[in-house]
Motif scaffolding. Structure first.
Motif, PDB file in Angstrom:
ATOM      1  N   SER A 113       0.854  -1.203   0.000  1.00  0.00           N
ATOM      2  CA  SER A 113       0.000   0.000   0.000  1.00  0.00           C
ATOM      3  C   SER A 113       0.887   1.248   0.000  1.00  0.00           C
ATOM      4  O   SER A 113       1.989   1.221   0.563  1.00  0.00           O
ATOM      5  CB  SER A 113      -0.886   0.001   1.247  1.00  0.00           C
ATOM      6  OG  SER A 113      -1.864  -1.006   1.150  1.00  0.00           O
ATOM      7  N   PRO A 114       0.427   2.352  -0.631  1.00  0.00           N
ATOM      8  CA  PRO A 114      -0.889   2.538  -1.260  1.00  0.00           C
ATOM      9  C   PRO A 114      -0.948   2.030  -2.702  1.00  0.00           C
ATOM     10  O   PRO A 114      -2.005   2.060  -3.311  1.00  0.00           O
ATOM     11  CB  PRO A 114      -1.061   4.058  -1.207  1.00  0.00           C
ATOM     12  CG  PRO A 114       0.328   4.593  -1.330  1.00  0.00           C
ATOM     13  CD  PRO A 114       1.214   3.610  -0.617  1.00  0.00           C
ATOM     14  N   ARG A 115       0.202   1.568  -3.241  1.00  0.00           N
ATOM     15  CA  ARG A 115       0.225   1.121  -4.634  1.00  0.00           C
ATOM     16  C   ARG A 115      -0.713  -0.066  -4.840  1.00  0.00           C
ATOM     17  O   ARG A 115      -1.370  -0.182  -5.885  1.00  0.00           O
ATOM     18  CB  ARG A 115       1.657   0.760  -5.043  1.00  0.00           C
ATOM     19  CG  ARG A 115       1.805   0.133  -6.430  1.00  0.00           C
ATOM     20  CD  ARG A 115       1.250   1.038  -7.512  1.00  0.00           C
ATOM     21  NE  ARG A 115       1.273   0.412  -8.827  1.00  0.00           N
ATOM     22  CZ  ARG A 115       0.440   0.703  -9.818  1.00  0.00           C
ATOM     23  NH1 ARG A 115      -0.501   1.626  -9.642  1.00  0.00           N
ATOM     24  NH2 ARG A 115       0.511   0.095 -10.978  1.00  0.00           N
ATOM     25  N   ARG A 116      -0.805  -0.948  -3.839  1.00  0.00           N
ATOM     26  CA  ARG A 116      -1.648  -2.138  -3.997  1.00  0.00           C
ATOM     27  C   ARG A 116      -3.114  -1.747  -4.197  1.00  0.00           C
ATOM     28  O   ARG A 116      -3.781  -2.259  -5.091  1.00  0.00           O
ATOM     29  CB  ARG A 116      -1.495  -3.055  -2.774  1.00  0.00           C
ATOM     30  CG  ARG A 116      -2.259  -4.361  -2.929  1.00  0.00           C
ATOM     31  CD  ARG A 116      -1.964  -5.342  -1.813  1.00  0.00           C
ATOM     32  NE  ARG A 116      -2.529  -4.941  -0.545  1.00  0.00           N
ATOM     33  CZ  ARG A 116      -1.814  -4.582   0.510  1.00  0.00           C
ATOM     34  NH1 ARG A 116      -0.488  -4.565   0.460  1.00  0.00           N
ATOM     35  NH2 ARG A 116      -2.398  -4.235   1.641  1.00  0.00           N
ATOM     36  N   THR A 117      -3.596  -0.829  -3.369  1.00  0.00           N
ATOM     37  CA  THR A 117      -4.990  -0.374  -3.491  1.00  0.00           C
ATOM     38  C   THR A 117      -5.236   0.289  -4.839  1.00  0.00           C
ATOM     39  O   THR A 117      -6.258   0.049  -5.503  1.00  0.00           O
ATOM     40  CB  THR A 117      -5.322   0.612  -2.361  1.00  0.00           C
ATOM     41  OG1 THR A 117      -5.117  -0.038  -1.097  1.00  0.00           O
ATOM     42  CG2 THR A 117      -6.769   1.082  -2.448  1.00  0.00           C
ATOM     43  N   GLN A 118      -4.274   1.099  -5.257  1.00  0.00           N
ATOM     44  CA  GLN A 118      -4.393   1.773  -6.553  1.00  0.00           C
ATOM     45  C   GLN A 118      -4.449   0.758  -7.691  1.00  0.00           C
ATOM     46  O   GLN A 118      -5.272   0.876  -8.609  1.00  0.00           O
ATOM     47  CB  GLN A 118      -3.206   2.721  -6.750  1.00  0.00           C
ATOM     48  CG  GLN A 118      -3.223   3.462  -8.077  1.00  0.00           C
ATOM     49  CD  GLN A 118      -1.922   4.227  -8.321  1.00  0.00           C
ATOM     50  OE1 GLN A 118      -1.030   4.268  -7.475  1.00  0.00           O
ATOM     51  NE2 GLN A 118      -1.811   4.829  -9.492  1.00  0.00           N
ATOM     52  N   ARG A 119      -3.605  -0.271  -7.618  1.00  0.00           N
ATOM     53  CA  ARG A 119      -3.550  -1.283  -8.667  1.00  0.00           C
ATOM     54  C   ARG A 119      -4.842  -2.094  -8.717  1.00  0.00           C
ATOM     55  O   ARG A 119      -5.342  -2.431  -9.808  1.00  0.00           O
ATOM     56  CB  ARG A 119      -2.340  -2.206  -8.460  1.00  0.00           C
ATOM     57  CG  ARG A 119      -2.143  -3.236  -9.556  1.00  0.00           C
ATOM     58  CD  ARG A 119      -1.952  -2.596 -10.910  1.00  0.00           C
ATOM     59  NE  ARG A 119      -1.823  -3.586 -11.982  1.00  0.00           N
ATOM     60  CZ  ARG A 119      -2.008  -3.331 -13.265  1.00  0.00           C
ATOM     61  NH1 ARG A 119      -2.308  -2.099 -13.661  1.00  0.00           N
ATOM     62  NH2 ARG A 119      -1.883  -4.278 -14.170  1.00  0.00           N
ATOM     63  N   ARG A 121      -7.825  -1.083  -7.958  1.00  0.00           N
ATOM     64  CA  ARG A 121      -8.837  -0.236  -8.598  1.00  0.00           C
ATOM     65  C   ARG A 121      -8.620  -0.196 -10.108  1.00  0.00           C
ATOM     66  O   ARG A 121      -9.579  -0.230 -10.887  1.00  0.00           O
ATOM     67  CB  ARG A 121      -8.779   1.173  -8.014  1.00  0.00           C
ATOM     68  CG  ARG A 121      -9.321   1.265  -6.582  1.00  0.00           C
ATOM     69  CD  ARG A 121      -9.243   2.673  -6.069  1.00  0.00           C
ATOM     70  NE  ARG A 121      -9.802   2.769  -4.720  1.00  0.00           N
ATOM     71  CZ  ARG A 121      -9.327   3.557  -3.762  1.00  0.00           C
ATOM     72  NH1 ARG A 121      -8.267   4.329  -4.017  1.00  0.00           N
ATOM     73  NH2 ARG A 121      -9.889   3.603  -2.579  1.00  0.00           N
ATOM     74  N   GLU A 122      -7.344  -0.119 -10.533  1.00  0.00           N
ATOM     75  CA  GLU A 122      -7.021  -0.060 -11.962  1.00  0.00           C
ATOM     76  C   GLU A 122      -7.501  -1.306 -12.689  1.00  0.00           C
ATOM     77  O   GLU A 122      -8.147  -1.221 -13.743  1.00  0.00           O
ATOM     78  CB  GLU A 122      -5.508   0.096 -12.166  1.00  0.00           C
ATOM     79  CG  GLU A 122      -4.969   1.470 -11.821  1.00  0.00           C
ATOM     80  CD  GLU A 122      -3.454   1.523 -11.859  1.00  0.00           C
ATOM     81  OE1 GLU A 122      -2.896   2.608 -11.623  1.00  0.00           O
ATOM     82  OE2 GLU A 122      -2.814   0.473 -12.122  1.00  0.00           O
ATOM     83  N   THR A 130     -15.677  -3.089 -11.478  1.00  0.00           N
ATOM     84  CA  THR A 130     -15.646  -2.147 -10.356  1.00  0.00           C
ATOM     85  C   THR A 130     -16.924  -2.244  -9.521  1.00  0.00           C
ATOM     86  O   THR A 130     -16.880  -2.228  -8.284  1.00  0.00           O
ATOM     87  CB  THR A 130     -15.462  -0.706 -10.861  1.00  0.00           C
ATOM     88  OG1 THR A 130     -14.241  -0.630 -11.597  1.00  0.00           O
ATOM     89  CG2 THR A 130     -15.413   0.276  -9.704  1.00  0.00           C
TER      90      THR A 130
END
Length: 315
Positions: A113-119, A121-122, A130
């Protein structure tokens, strides 16, 4: 200038006991391609894909991914992380939500995180799930589950995607949705190798095609080249004038292989040129004063080419 190769295999062989399943395959797939692998059941497609994914070790031969040699041990784990593999029997956990399932695999790939959450969502947006992020996997349709499997496969941002029969059992709408996602992934720069029995899907998606028979890669070429070499073109013409005037004009054109009168004012032509040639052909007929009411060009599809090559191998 030679293009970079995302996949290159040299003398690849896989043998189970005395049965050779993949036989001396030299495969080249350029970076950024969508490469379709077709062939009957038992041709060796799945075994080849499993070797490319490092899920199966070759008996002999070498595999290179983006120029680096792939081995079955742990010596090139970084290279393996650049591969996404979706088998035809991928695991889904019905008692998890869509979000928790993807989060689990993201953690396995050490996304923090926060990259994991962003990924997450992507990829959910990319596969059009979604709105289902909090749904239980058990309640998803087959098409949604297949898209979720694809999301899991690309969660770690691989550069090479290996898809084994990803549209198997899907209805036409679900197949169309899956095709659109594949196109988006290719536009993002990913190289994709996909096997399928739905040849109309591959014809729409692929830049190149490989055909396997009894473990051999019997043909590998761009889709355009395959059509040029194996797909017969036909043109249907109808005229208001005397059919003999049209026949006299057809004799002047070297790209008209043969023709057949199928009604008093309608002709079927075997044509050996490409699209540009057919446009020139039409222009010349109009310039000669032939009053045409129909000019319809057709081309044999990928399925016809596949069957034609299969008969060549059998004979």
């Amino acid at each position: 200038m030679a293009k970079e190769l995302a996949i290159r295999t040299c003398g690849l062989i896989k043998q189970f006991d005395r049965q050779v399943v993949v036989n001396d395959v030299d495969l080249e797939v350029e970076t950024g391609e969508v490469y379709g692998l077709i062939g009957p059941n038992g041709a060796g497609k799945t075994t080849l894909i499993r070797m490319l994914a490092a899920a199966e070790e070759p008996t002999t031969g070498e595999i290179y991914i983006n120029g680096d040699r792939l081995s079955s041990d742990q010596s090139n784990s970084t290279l393996k992380r650049r591969i996404g593999y979706l088998p035809d029997d991928f695991p889904l956990y019905d008692d998890l939500t869509v979000w928790d399932y993807l989060d689990y695999f993201a953690r396995l790939y050490h996304l923090r995180s926060p990259r994991r959450t962003q990924r997450l969502r992507e990829v959910l947006e990319m596969v059009q799930l979604t709105s289902k992020r909090n749904s239980m996997i058990a309640n998803l349709s087959r098409g949604m589950k297949q898209r979720l499997g694809l999301a899991r496969t690309i969660i770690h941002e691989p550069i090479l995607l290996l898809l084994d029969e990803p549209v198997s059992g899907l209805d036409p709408i679900a197949r169309m949705q899956f095709r659109e996602i594949i196109k988006v992934l290719q536009e993002a720069g990913m190289t994709i190798l996909i096997s399928s029995h739905v040849l109309s899907d591959l014809a729409e998606l692929c830049t190149s095609v490989g055909i396997m028979e009894l473990g051999y890669l019997v043909e590998s070429a761009s889709l355009k080249e395959l059509y040029q070499r194996f797909s017969r073109q036909q043109i249907y013409l109808s005229t208001l004038s005397d059919i003999d005037l049209l026949k006299a004009e057809l004799k002047k054109h070297s790209l008209v292989a043969k023709w057949e009168v199928i009604s008093p004012q309608r002709v079927q032509i075997d044509f050996t040129g490409d699209g540009q040639d057919s446009a020139e052909f039409l222009r010349s007929l109009v310039a000669a004063g032939i009053p045409l009411t129909e000019f319809h060009r057709t081309q044999e599809d990928l399925e016809t080419i596949f069957l034609k090559l299969g008969h060549q191998q059998a004979s």
